[in-house]
Design a protein around this motif. Structure first.
Motif, PDB file in Angstrom:
ATOM      1  N   SER A 271      -4.570   7.827   5.922  1.00 54.92           N
ATOM      2  CA  SER A 271      -5.526   6.559   6.077  1.00 54.92           C
ATOM      3  C   SER A 271      -4.426   5.473   6.573  1.00 54.92           C
ATOM      4  O   SER A 271      -3.173   5.738   6.627  1.00 54.92           O
ATOM      5  CB  SER A 271      -6.154   6.093   4.922  1.00 54.92           C
ATOM      6  OG  SER A 271      -5.122   5.544   3.783  1.00 54.92           O
ATOM      7  N   LYS A 272      -4.924   4.281   7.013  1.00 53.44           N
ATOM      8  CA  LYS A 272      -3.788   3.223   7.496  1.00 53.44           C
ATOM      9  C   LYS A 272      -3.286   2.829   6.322  1.00 53.44           C
ATOM     10  O   LYS A 272      -2.007   2.665   6.287  1.00 53.44           O
ATOM     11  CB  LYS A 272      -4.706   2.054   7.869  1.00 53.44           C
ATOM     12  CG  LYS A 272      -4.116   0.878   8.394  1.00 53.44           C
ATOM     13  CD  LYS A 272      -5.068  -0.206   9.013  1.00 53.44           C
ATOM     14  CE  LYS A 272      -4.326  -1.412   9.368  1.00 53.44           C
ATOM     15  NZ  LYS A 272      -5.373  -2.461   9.775  1.00 53.44           N
ATOM     16  N   TYR A 273      -3.669   2.935   4.967  1.00 51.81           N
ATOM     17  CA  TYR A 273      -2.924   2.681   3.908  1.00 51.81           C
ATOM     18  C   TYR A 273      -1.572   3.368   3.465  1.00 51.81           C
ATOM     19  O   TYR A 273      -0.583   2.909   3.257  1.00 51.81           O
ATOM     20  CB  TYR A 273      -3.581   2.813   2.570  1.00 51.81           C
ATOM     21  CG  TYR A 273      -3.167   2.581   1.450  1.00 51.81           C
ATOM     22  CD1 TYR A 273      -2.504   1.544   0.658  1.00 51.81           C
ATOM     23  CD2 TYR A 273      -2.564   3.999   0.752  1.00 51.81           C
ATOM     24  CE1 TYR A 273      -1.437   1.672  -0.373  1.00 51.81           C
ATOM     25  CE2 TYR A 273      -1.977   3.816  -0.463  1.00 51.81           C
ATOM     26  CZ  TYR A 273      -1.329   2.831  -0.920  1.00 51.81           C
ATOM     27  OH  TYR A 273      -0.624   2.881  -1.977  1.00 51.81           O
TER      28      TYR A 273
ATOM     29  N   GLY B  84       1.114   3.107  12.968  1.00 51.86           N
ATOM     30  CA  GLY B  84      -0.192   2.849  12.601  1.00 51.86           C
ATOM     31  C   GLY B  84      -0.690   2.223  11.276  1.00 51.86           C
ATOM     32  O   GLY B  84      -1.557   2.083  10.918  1.00 51.86           O
ATOM     33  N   GLY B  85       0.729   1.840  10.627  1.00 50.93           N
ATOM     34  CA  GLY B  85       0.378   1.304   9.069  1.00 50.93           C
ATOM     35  C   GLY B  85       0.390  -0.091   9.334  1.00 50.93           C
ATOM     36  O   GLY B  85       0.987  -0.825   8.050  1.00 50.93           O
TER      37      GLY B  85
ATOM     38  N   THR C 130      -8.856  -0.105   4.296  1.00 48.27           N
ATOM     39  CA  THR C 130      -7.642   0.790   4.880  1.00 48.27           C
ATOM     40  C   THR C 130      -7.578   2.068   4.244  1.00 48.27           C
ATOM     41  O   THR C 130      -6.845   2.824   4.597  1.00 48.27           O
ATOM     42  CB  THR C 130      -6.366   0.072   4.570  1.00 48.27           C
ATOM     43  OG1 THR C 130      -6.039  -0.142   3.257  1.00 48.27           O
ATOM     44  CG2 THR C 130      -6.482  -1.673   5.203  1.00 48.27           C
TER      45      THR C 130
ATOM     46  N   ASP D  13      -9.790   7.445   6.117  1.00 47.90           N
ATOM     47  CA  ASP D  13      -8.880   8.582   6.701  1.00 47.90           C
ATOM     48  C   ASP D  13      -9.574   9.129   8.015  1.00 47.90           C
ATOM     49  O   ASP D  13     -10.433  10.098   7.746  1.00 47.90           O
ATOM     50  CB  ASP D  13      -8.211   9.355   5.761  1.00 47.90           C
ATOM     51  CG  ASP D  13      -7.458  10.485   6.408  1.00 47.90           C
ATOM     52  OD1 ASP D  13      -7.291  10.456   7.740  1.00 47.90           O
ATOM     53  OD2 ASP D  13      -6.632  11.346   5.676  1.00 47.90           O
TER      54      ASP D  13
ATOM     55  N   LYS E  87      -0.083   5.127   5.717  1.00 41.90           N
ATOM     56  CA  LYS E  87       0.802   4.877   6.802  1.00 41.90           C
ATOM     57  C   LYS E  87       1.612   3.709   6.590  1.00 41.90           C
ATOM     58  O   LYS E  87       2.871   3.525   6.889  1.00 41.90           O
ATOM     59  CB  LYS E  87       0.235   4.837   8.195  1.00 41.90           C
ATOM     60  CG  LYS E  87      -0.312   6.162   8.658  1.00 41.90           C
ATOM     61  CD  LYS E  87      -1.194   6.129  10.015  1.00 41.90           C
ATOM     62  CE  LYS E  87      -1.802   7.691  10.070  1.00 41.90           C
ATOM     63  NZ  LYS E  87      -2.658   7.392  11.208  1.00 41.90           N
ATOM     64  N   TYR E  88       0.897   2.640   5.990  1.00 41.07           N
ATOM     65  CA  TYR E  88       1.581   1.426   5.580  1.00 41.07           C
ATOM     66  C   TYR E  88       2.757   1.747   4.417  1.00 41.07           C
ATOM     67  O   TYR E  88       3.549   1.505   4.531  1.00 41.07           O
ATOM     68  CB  TYR E  88       0.452   0.521   5.195  1.00 41.07           C
ATOM     69  CG  TYR E  88       0.908  -0.618   4.382  1.00 41.07           C
ATOM     70  CD1 TYR E  88       1.477  -1.986   5.133  1.00 41.07           C
ATOM     71  CD2 TYR E  88       1.026  -0.935   2.941  1.00 41.07           C
ATOM     72  CE1 TYR E  88       1.975  -3.013   4.798  1.00 41.07           C
ATOM     73  CE2 TYR E  88       1.500  -1.972   2.474  1.00 41.07           C
ATOM     74  CZ  TYR E  88       2.081  -3.328   3.127  1.00 41.07           C
ATOM     75  OH  TYR E  88       2.366  -4.190   2.497  1.00 41.07           O
TER      76      TYR E  88
END
Lengths: 295, 369
Positions: B192-194, B203-204, B353, B356, B196-197
């Motif tokens: 998910s974006k989370y 992308g995060g 976020t 996925d 990647k963060y």
């Protein structure tokens, strides 16, 4: 990460072991036909028989047996040299169901793949142990099938129902007749109700290719509630399945160790093979068979 | 490094034993341990995940023959576009028209990391879980004996089972469950974006609102929705209250009762009455509706419920989780988790976020037919 590496290694090892052994599997199935020994379980009651139990208020209840069944697993034999032989549950596990008994209330558990030799005792589990239930899936292949449908709790982590006894109350006077309805298993996870039965044989059991000896065992169903000492009597409506206590359920399960008694051996019965007796037992049509009843 | 990836190099081994070297698949399944996830609970020793086993499990997952009258497959209520849930359905119809089950369909994701399965923890091993939906009358209402008999009639399955389990006559309940478990165990959602963060990957990038939402989430939600799975895996009474149309629902009480014949009235006295699993929040935006019976249509409703300022309100049963109760010096109780409207907006932004899209669009998990 260390654990994962270990898993990965184990997985890899397992796969490697499994990947090229096509030939090995057939050998076992071809050899598994000779019946090494037969555990004959002669029950004290038949379905439909009447018996009397005392309830927790000391009232005698007249009951008619409707269901009596249990799962057998972890069959082990001990040689006269104290070597323990454990039989695979995929061979030796069985569902003993009084509904399938013959005219003498007897159920036969056919045991195969016991090494030739002299044995002094046999043991088996009533139900399925936590170790087996949480262990190898493929080693439970037969147990899954035996439990399918009737000895299986979907809503429980140990899915096996170890044993069932049910009877209807014949007392029409009672407005709320207390039917007997006990299903035992590791339900709820508070107590382990799996029990192992040890049977000392009255004489040496010789396992050999030319014979299929049998162990004639009496199963005294009433002793589940009124066992011989040191067993402890328990009122049927005091245990968990009747809304009772874990302690009463433990006592009841302990009593499974008390209901089996080896009466005698038939040491020299003619060799039989499993496929023949299974076919015979499944037919239930009363045809004569040289292989089966030997009394 | 994007992952600590564990590669099971079994493909080579399998290929080396293949009969005529036919091309069986054009992808390779590896169990990927995401760097930010806890250790897996999946039993790799008992049931290693192989590409062939995964492919067989996937075929079974999408096969209607698992149900009575060959009506529905697992995917009926677990479809990929909604993180393998039943989008828009609070409860789901099984094989019998007009008859619905009693629980909201849960996502098939990251099961290799869970301690217990189903809303009440009826199973503690993934391998046994499919026995429930297959046998439940309100779901697939089929017997395992029939399922196995149907599969045995199919020569393609005979070949696939033999290939995966390396023996003749390989189709039985144990191998069937192992194959399904391999497919489900390999379904890891961790991109998910989370994620990647969190892992500092491309992308995060979080917006200010998402960052604020994460901070608020940590303060207000992460006690129960903790860790990288966003669940502490506990069973709690969250104040959801009885559903009058599901009178036999008792939550986890029926699991922990040692009486297999316990009545609803008896189970109401249990400390586990109406306790349910704290669900993972991964892909939560895709898995509406919410709660064990799907009674809340959207996430805003869920936050309003926990804030206890709009219908439905928190129900104060004796075993309501203590983390949802605060008591002042006068002994007066306040229920729930206070949140302002702006805070809810930020938390909702953060929850999105957790979606996925790589998982939801992963072709390896899709219906192969």
């Amino acid at each position: 990460m260390n654990n994962l590496k270990k898993w990965a290694f184990l997985a890899l090892t397992t796969i490697t072991l499994f990947s090229c052994n096509n030939d090995d599997d057939n050998i076992n199935t071809n050899q598994a036909t000779h019946v090494s020994a037969v555990l004959k379980l002669e029950h004290s009651l038949a379905l439909g028989d009447q018996f009397t139990l005392t309830d927790s208020e000391k009232n005698e209840q007249s009951l008619e047996l409707t269901v009596f069944k249990f799962l057998v697993s972890d069959v082990k034999l001990t040689t006269t040299n104290d070597e323990v032989i454990a039989l695979s549950n995929n061979d030796a596990a069985q569902l003993v169901d009084l509904a399938n008994a013959d005219e003498t209330n007897t159920i036969k558990v056919y045991l195969t793949d016991i090494p030739e030799g002299s044995y002094k005792s046999i043991s088996f589990g009533v139900g399925v142990s936590q170790d087996v239930a949480n262990g190898s899936t493929e080693e439970q292949a037969k147990l899954y099938e035996l439990a399918d449908d009737d000895m299986h709790w979907d809503w429980n982590s140990n899915l096996y129902i170890f044993s069932k006894i049910e009877a209807s109350n014949l007392d029409n006077q009672n407005t709320v007749p207390k039917n007997l309805n006990i299903h035992v298993g590791n339900k709820g996870g508070n107590v382990d109700l799996f029990r192992t039965v040890n049977l000392i044989l009255p004489e040496t059991l010789t396992v050999a290719a030319k014979v299929s000896p049998s162990i004639h065992t009496i199963v005294s169903i009433e002793k589940l509630f009124t066992p011989d000492a040191p067993g402890v009597a328990v009122a049927y409506d005091a245990i968990n399945a009747h809304g009772g206590t874990d302690d009463a359920s433990k006592i009841f399960s302990d009593n499974y160790e008390n209901i089996f008694e080896v009466h005698h051996l038939h040491p020299n019965e003619a060799a039989i093979n499993l496929e023949d007796v299974e076919m015979d037992d499944h037919s239930h049509d009363g045809e004569d068979s040289e292989d089966s009843h030997s009394h | 490094m994007r992952y600590n990836t564990i590669l099971f190099v079994f493909l080579l081994v399998l290929v080396s034993c293949g009969k005529d070297g036919e091309v069986y698949t054009d992808f390779e399944i590896t169990f990927e341990q995401p760097a930010n996830f806890p250790a897996a609970t999946y039993d790799f020793e008992d049931n290693p995940i192989t590409t062939d086993g995964f492919i067989l499990g996937r075929k079974l997952f999408y096969d209607n023959r698992l149900s009575l009258n060959n009506g529905i497959s697992c995917a009926e209520c677990h479809n990929q576009s909604h993180a393998f849930t039943h989008h828009g359905h609070n409860l789901s119809e099984g094989v019998h028209a007009g008859v619905v089950g009693t629980r909201n369909s849960q996502p098939i994701q990251n099961l290799a990391f869970l301690e217990d399965f189903t809303w009440d923890g009826a199973k503690d091993e993934l391998i046994d879980q499919p026995l429930i939906p297959i046998r439940e009358e309100v779901e697939m209402d089929e017997t395992m004996e029939n399922v196995i008999a149907k599969l045995k009639q199919d020569t393609e399955y005979q070949e696939l089972f033999t290939k995966v389990f390396q023996k003749e006559d390989a189709i039985n309940q144990a191998t069937f469950l192992k194959a399904l478990s391999q497919f489900m165990g390999a379904m890891v959602s961790s991109n998910s974006k989370y994620d990647k963060y969190f892992r500092g990957e491309e992308g995060g990038g979080f917006t200010e609102l998402e960052k604020q939402g994460l901070d608020l989430f940590k303060q207000k939600c992460a006690t129960c929705h903790s860790g990288q799975l966003f669940t502490n895996q506990e069973f709690i009474n969250n104040g959801i209250g009885e559903n009058p149309s599901l009178e036999n629902e008792t939550g986890r009480a029926r699991i922990t009762s040692s009486n297999p014949f316990a009545t609803v009235e008896e189970l109401k006295k249990s400390d586990d009455y109406y306790k349910f699993r704290v669900p993972s929040l991964r892909n939560v935006e895709k898995t509406n509706p919410y709660m064990h019976d799907g009674r809340m249509l959207n996430l805003k409703r869920v936050l309003d419920f926990y804030d206890d300022d709009a219908y439905p309100m928190i129900t104060r049963m004796d075993n309501l989780d203590s983390r949802l109760i605060s008591t002042d010096e006068n002994g007066d109780e306040t229920l729930g988790i206070p949140m302002t409207p702006d805070e809810k907006v930020a938390i909702l932004a953060f929850l999105e976020t957790l979606t996925d899209n790589e998982f939801i669009n992963d072709e390896r998990f899709a219906n192969p037919n």
